[in-house]
Design a protein around this motif. Sequence first.
Motif, short mmCIF file in Angstrom:
data_model
loop_
_atom_site.label_atom_id
_atom_site.label_comp_id
_atom_site.label_asym_id
_atom_site.label_seq_id
_atom_site.Cartn_x
_atom_site.Cartn_y
_atom_site.Cartn_z
N ALA A 61 29.53 -20.40 63.28
CA ALA A 61 29.88 -20.48 61.86
C ALA A 61 29.84 -21.94 61.47
N ARG A 62 29.57 -22.17 60.19
CA ARG A 62 29.48 -23.53 59.66
C ARG A 62 30.62 -23.74 58.66
N LEU A 63 31.34 -24.85 58.78
CA LEU A 63 32.48 -25.13 57.93
C LEU A 63 32.25 -26.41 57.14
N LEU A 64 32.47 -26.32 55.80
CA LEU A 64 32.35 -27.48 54.92
C LEU A 64 33.54 -27.51 53.97
N PRO A 65 34.12 -28.68 53.71
CA PRO A 65 35.22 -28.77 52.75
C PRO A 65 34.78 -28.24 51.39
N ALA A 66 35.60 -27.41 50.77
CA ALA A 66 35.22 -26.79 49.50
C ALA A 66 35.19 -27.77 48.34
N LEU B 148 33.93 -22.28 41.65
CA LEU B 148 34.93 -22.18 42.70
C LEU B 148 36.11 -23.08 42.36
N ALA B 149 37.31 -22.53 42.35
CA ALA B 149 38.52 -23.33 42.10
C ALA B 149 38.92 -24.02 43.40
N ALA B 150 38.15 -25.03 43.77
CA ALA B 150 38.33 -25.70 45.05
C ALA B 150 39.56 -26.60 45.06
N HIS B 151 40.17 -26.74 46.22
CA HIS B 151 41.29 -27.67 46.41
C HIS B 151 41.21 -28.23 47.82
N LEU B 152 42.01 -29.22 48.12
CA LEU B 152 41.91 -29.92 49.41
C LEU B 152 42.25 -29.03 50.59
N GLY B 153 42.99 -27.95 50.36
CA GLY B 153 43.35 -27.05 51.46
C GLY B 153 42.36 -25.90 51.64
N MET B 154 41.21 -26.00 50.99
CA MET B 154 40.21 -24.92 51.07
C MET B 154 38.95 -25.40 51.80
N ILE B 155 38.43 -24.55 52.68
CA ILE B 155 37.19 -24.84 53.39
C ILE B 155 36.27 -23.64 53.28
N GLU C 19 43.15 -22.04 53.34
CA GLU C 19 42.33 -21.02 52.69
C GLU C 19 40.87 -21.21 53.08
N ILE C 20 40.22 -20.11 53.42
CA ILE C 20 38.80 -20.11 53.79
C ILE C 20 38.06 -19.25 52.79
N VAL C 21 37.00 -19.78 52.20
CA VAL C 21 36.19 -18.99 51.28
C VAL C 21 34.81 -18.78 51.89
N THR C 22 34.18 -17.68 51.50
CA THR C 22 32.88 -17.36 52.07
C THR C 22 32.11 -16.42 51.18
N ALA C 23 30.80 -16.44 51.31
CA ALA C 23 29.93 -15.43 50.72
C ALA C 23 29.43 -14.57 51.87
N THR C 24 29.62 -13.27 51.76
CA THR C 24 29.25 -12.38 52.85
C THR C 24 28.69 -11.08 52.27
N ASP C 25 28.52 -10.06 53.10
CA ASP C 25 28.04 -8.78 52.60
C ASP C 25 29.14 -7.73 52.75
#
Length: 211
Positions: A68-73, A92-99, A141-147
């Motif tokens: 998996a690949r992780l990038l700061p949101a 995306l309502a990104a914040h520092l605690g979101m990746i 918090e982790i956000v992702t695009a998936t199926d």
Amino acid sequence: MRLIAVTPDLHEQHSGLLREMHCLRAKVFGSRLGWEVTTTGDGERDEYDDLRPTYILATKSGAVCGCARLLPAVGPTMLQETFPQLLEAGRLAAHLGMIESSRFCVDTSLGEGREGGHLHLATLSMFAGIIEWSMANGYSEIVTATDLRSERILKRAGWPMLRLGEPVAIGNTMAVAGSLRADASSFERVRPAGYRSSFSGNGTTPARSAA
């Protein structure tokens, strides 16, 4: 099975594992799933691999069997830049605690590793590794695009996703964006027996802190 976090400063040191990861991504996304991705003799990669992400890798006998690949949101992300149509408000309502987690895949052709006859050990190990690393580095918090299939797998694993918009057809896939909690209770629910990571309680300095 062991989980490894390859932070930007370790990309060169683990270049062999990263080559295996790109080949696994080509096998899963290009060949098996038929997604519209760019593959070469070096595997599958895109512009987000140029942003110095952290990679979570599952290895078995030294070979990569999940990634998996992780990038700061708060920076450029696949969800915001490539798939904003999956977001209810288009942003995306990104914040520092979101990746953001992207390019998640496992080699389910392995002949062993079904946890309780249901979910693959590599899948559960990867879920646990993503949560553990995220918590250790200040993300909640982790956000992702998936199926839709992966959304069902997350629910079966005890790590349900909160949708950030309605499903949308992208190519041959019904895609959906969602948010996942990175907390101790989620980690304990998904962690399989015998789970091991290279970043478990070893005092590793966070790559960045959202605190």
